[in-house]
Design an enzyme around this catalytic site. Structure first.
Site, PDB file in Angstrom:
ATOM      1  N   TYR A   1      68.828  62.761 -11.351  1.00  0.00           N
ATOM      2  CA  TYR A   1      69.391  61.553 -10.994  1.00  0.00           C
ATOM      3  C   TYR A   1      68.547  60.330 -11.959  1.00  0.00           C
ATOM      4  CZ  TYR A   1      70.672  57.369  -8.569  1.00  0.00           C
ATOM      5  OH  TYR A   1      71.450  56.011  -8.452  1.00  0.00           O
TER       6      TYR A   1
ATOM      7  N   TRP B   1      69.554  56.348 -14.005  1.00  0.00           N
ATOM      8  CA  TRP B   1      70.501  55.298 -14.830  1.00  0.00           C
ATOM      9  C   TRP B   1      70.182  55.710 -16.213  1.00  0.00           C
ATOM     10  CZ3 TRP B   1      72.532  50.182 -13.860  1.00  0.00           C
ATOM     11  CH2 TRP B   1      72.909  50.010 -12.616  1.00  0.00           C
TER      12      TRP B   1
END
Ligand SMILES: Nc1nc2c(c(=O)[nH]1)N[C@H]1C(S)=C(S)[C@@H](COP(=O)(O)OP(=O)(O)OC[C@H]3O[C@@H](n4cnc5c(=O)[nH]c(N)nc54)[C@H](O)[C@@H]3O)O[C@H]1N2
Ligand SMILES: Nc1nc2c(c(=O)[nH]1)N[C@H]1C(S)=C(S)[C@@H](COP(=O)(O)OP(=O)(O)OC[C@H]3O[C@@H](n4cnc5c(=O)[nH]c(N)nc54)[C@H](O)[C@@H]3O)O[C@H]1N2
Ligand SMILES: [Mo]
Length: 758
Positions: free
Chosen positions: A111, A113
């Protein structure tokens, strides 16, 4: 060297970059951006910062003794090696683990960005690579609105019906009389959208939406200048929402025709509001005791809500808490009782004030996308259960009505995320990261996650490669030109995975015979062809690249909730009843005490651990942990430490003065921070945003414990989910105490690389 400004984009928006005589990057806002992001200032200091990862590096004892569980992760020196050595070692471990235990033993959720750019998105690259070698244990949902991702399908059928088609700020200005903003409308969040936004208009719109705002938050910083501030006790919005609903019901201000035609289960909720099942009527007097908003204010607000076009907005932060489903569901209940769901500027909003794309008016266009292939492994975790996964192989857990089992992970692979930023209870996460045999991380910088790995592979940044970039609801697609040479020996994630795929016999499956530039052309041209099928025209790739950006064509699509409102029989929602489920028999049937079948006030169960309520929200000065060493972030620090904001009364009671170094602590851990005093913070509440690079040091005050010398709130947050239903991240809140720091100050060592041997 002649100055050549080239276009690029980032999660904080499109901009231009060039290099100066020393080869350092210089940045300037996009010419069409009315309000460039303050985060842009972090780029120059970060791009060539000493914490860039220069060469492949391997943790000393992993290199010497081979893979295996180790509590030394995060405590040991690294040895720099050449690329072939590193790639051979990683390929051999991937091959051994999949051969011995199957691909399920590889955790590739990864996970995070990453960076903007539709092709070089590190997490997508990793998933595509792992799929070509047999798959991986994945993660589902996100940290941002992971609780809503599980709840919304039960209530309104899909996540996108609420999040994908939000009314624009113009529509709100033209139609809305009152915004009731739970979580306020914090402008600090509104320069960010995944993939970037070219024209930043959201922050100015949220600061002054041109309509009345009732803003409910413990922080004055979240309140628009013209808004009325309802200073609520954190974590108690549901009580206020239920009391608003009770008033609408008691004073017959609710829209019975709407509730009948478009909703199911209102009778059950109405009974609960009256107190039928528990003998407790959810009156404003009842709520005032919990949320500390006067009953008269709640009644008056309910009447105003029923008096015109009202938008009920809930920021994502409210669902990033214990029982985070409830404020979202209760927000939908309120909007349904007002009968305005599906009307322009009315109904339910989720995330105005959370992300720039909410309220943006750019086209709803599918963007060029790299296929990740198919993952044959069925095992997954809800994303925020990472530490449980590593610590409890074979254990069962609940998720959305299912009983599932954690697989046994031997190898963890992370590219484009920083779990030692984003996860809760970092001391526990360190124990979890000691369990696997191998941890591989691709990073641009020596983040805390890189420091907890066995093998660190240096990745390029967006400035060092070419890509295509745009955010959701963006107005432009940017041709991201290269501006810098790759730093030291760093490589693109794509080229790292190509080299690994080659070693594992999957080169062609991974590359399909294309280099990075070939992929950009391919992704762009197939997207162009699909637009042509819809009668939309954009220039060919070469022209696009030359222009540097193109304007995205308009598409007209009616929001699903408008269609639903026009005719709920021909455009039903994807719920079991086809209607808005104010009571869900499905959720009720799961029998979860922490998420019943309708919105409800639930007493908090998470351990308290301190008298002050900590809000760990998004940082105004950077994107999560990205750019923490950049100018905007560094200028906000207090003596190099992250600022924590306290009310002057709470500070005085503890002998804390402006600018002092303080220690925040609870049963889980401690961190240092620099005190800032403000009466715009509700008494009893302290604010320490996320993102200061985690800097664990032995805690002189507690044997065997660690203190973060820098100010990362995730040493204090509990690693507990919102509920069994969603297992979402609940990291927004914690309970702590604060005291002045005494004794010698530990040095901050996050801004230099870890010890590197050869
Ligand atoms: N307590 C608390 N915790 C929270 C939250 C909260 O409210 N409270 N919020 C949560 C939320 S909403 C989120 S979204 C998460 C965010 O958590 P993350 O998304 O993990 O945070 P980032 O700092 O953006 O991490 C991205 C990482 O990718 C790296 N990177 C950038 N570009 C590249 C690249 O091209 N290649 C590679 N290999 N790496 C790259 C960056 O250096 C950075 O370390 O945090 C969550 N954590
Ligand atoms: N500058 C910047 N912008 C960002 C990000 C970033 O890192 N930096 N991250 C982006 C990401 S990934 C995401 S998911 C979004 C997150 O968007 P959100 O989750 O909405 O943002 P937060 O800042 O965490 O929280 C918003 C506000 O909610 C308030 N709040 C907290 N608890 C309560 C409560 O119990 N009740 C009420 N009424 N209010 C409460 C806090 O005061 C806080 O300022 O932000 C995005 N925007
Ligand atoms: Mo997020």
């Amino acid at each position: 060297m002649t100055e050549r400004w080239v276009p690029t984009t980032s999660h904080w928006g499109a901009y231009q970059a060039t290099t100066d005589a020393d080869g350092d990057v210089r940045v300037a806002p996009h010419p069409e951006d009315p309000a460039p992001s303050p985060l842009l200032r972090n780029v120059e200091g970060s791009a060539r910062h000493p914490t860039r990862v220069a060469r492949p590096a391997i943790r000393r004892s992993w290199l010497d003794n081979g893979p295996g569980p180790s509590a030394n992760r995060g405590h040991e020196e690294f040895v720099e090696v050449d690329w072939d050595t590193a790639l051979d070692l990683v390929a051999a471990q991937l091959d051994r683990v999949r051969g011995e235990s199957g691909n399920e033993a590889i955790f590739g959720g990864s996970y995070g960005w990453s960076s903007a750019g539709r092709f070089h998105h590190a997490q997508s690259q990793l998933h595509r690579f792992l799929n070509t070698i047999g798959g991986y244990t994945a993660s589902r949902n996100n940290y941002s609105f992971g609780t809503s991702q599980v709840l919304l399908p039960h209530v309104v059928g899909t996540v996108s019906s609420v999040l994908g088609y939000a009314d624009s700020w113009e529509t709100i200005r033209d139609n809305t009389d009152l915004i009731v903003a739970f979580g306020g409308l914090p402008t600090k969040n509104l320069s960010v959208t995944p993939g970037g936004v070219t024209r930043h208009t959201g922050a100015a719109a949220a600061a002054d939406p041109g309509v009345e705002v009732a803003a409910i938050s413990p922080l004055g910083a979240d309140i628009p200048a013209s808004g009325r501030w309802y200073s609520i006790a954190p974590g108690t919005d549901v009580a206020m929402q239920l009391a608003l609903a009770h008033t609408l019901l008691a004073e017959d201000l609710h829209d019975t025709a709407f509730l009948q035609r478009y909703c199911t289960g209102f009778e059950v909720v109405a009974g609960y509001l009256r107190g039928d099942p528990d003998g407790v009527a959810k009156t404003p007097e009842w709520a005032a005791e919990i949320c500390e908003i006067p009953a008269a204010d709640i009644r008056e607000l309910a009447r105003r809500m029923a008096g015109g076009r009202t938008l009920v907005n809930v920021t994502w932060s409210l669902q990033r808490t214990e029982h985070g489903e409830q404020p979202v569901w209760a927000g939908i209940l309120l909007a349904a009782m007002l009968g305005q769901i599906g009307l322009p500027g009315g109904g339910f909003g989720h995330g105005y004030g959370s992300m720039a794309e909410m309220g943006d008016s750019g086209p709803l266009l599918r963007l060029p996308t790299l296929s990740q292939g198919a993952n044959p492994v069925r095992a997954f975790i809800p994303v925020a259960r990472i530490a449980d996964l590593l610590l409890s192989p074979g254990e069962e857990f609940q998720y959305n009505g299912q009983t599932r089992t954690y697989p046994d992970i031997r190898l963890v692979y992370w590219a484009g995320g920083n779990p030692f930023h984003h996860h809760q209870d970092l001391t526990r996460l360190r124990r979890a990261f000691a369990r696997p045999e191998t941890v591989v991380v691709h990073e641009t910088h020596w983040t805390a996650t890189a420091r907890h790995a066995d093998v660190v592979l240096p990745a390029t940044t967006t400035l060092e490669r070419e890509d295509l970039g745009a955010g959701r609801r963006d107005t432009h697609l940017t041709a991201m030109h290269r501006v810098l040479d790759p730093y030291a020996e760093s490589r693109d994630d794509y080229s790292i995975f190509t080299a690994l795929a080659d070693r594992l016999g999957a080169r062609h499956a991974f590359t399909e015979g294309r280099g990075a530039r070939g992929w950009l052309e391919h992704l762009y041209e197939s997207w162009r062809a699909s637009l042509l099928d819809q009668g939309l025209e954009v220039p060919r790739f070469e022209r696009f690249w030359e222009l540097g950006r193109i304007e995205l064509p308009e598409v007209a699509e009616q929001p699903p909730l408008r269609r639903f409102r026009q005719d709920p029989d021909s455009s039903p929602l994807h719920t079991p009843s086809g209607r808005i489920e104010l009571f869900s028999a499905t959720v009720d049937g799961f029998g979860y005490p922490d998420c019943p079948g309708h919105p409800a006030w639930l007493e908090p169960q998470h351990p308290r651990g301190g008298p002050l309520h900590l809000i760990a929200n998004q940082p105004p000065t950077r994107l999560h942990s990205q750019g923490d060493v950049g100018a905007a972030s560094m200028e906000s620090k207090v003596d190099g430490r992250e600022p924590v904001t306290l009310h002057p009364e709470d500070a005085a009671a503890r002998g804390i003065t402006e600018g002092a170094v303080v220690r925040l602590f609870n049963d889980r851990g401690a961190c240092l921070a620099g005190a800032r005093l403000s009466d715009r913070v509700r008494p009893g509440v302290v604010v320490l945003p996320t993102g200061a690079w985690f800097d664990p040091k032995p805690d002189p005050k507690r044997d065997g414990a660690t203190v973060c010398a820098h100010g990362n709130p995730n040493v204090l947050t509990a690693d507990l989910p919102s509920s069994r239903l969603s297992q979402g991240c609940a990291g927004q809140h914690a309970h702590v105490d604060v005291e002045p720091h005494d004794g010698p100050l530990p040095e901050i060592t996050t801004r230099t690389p870890p010890p590197l041997g050869t």
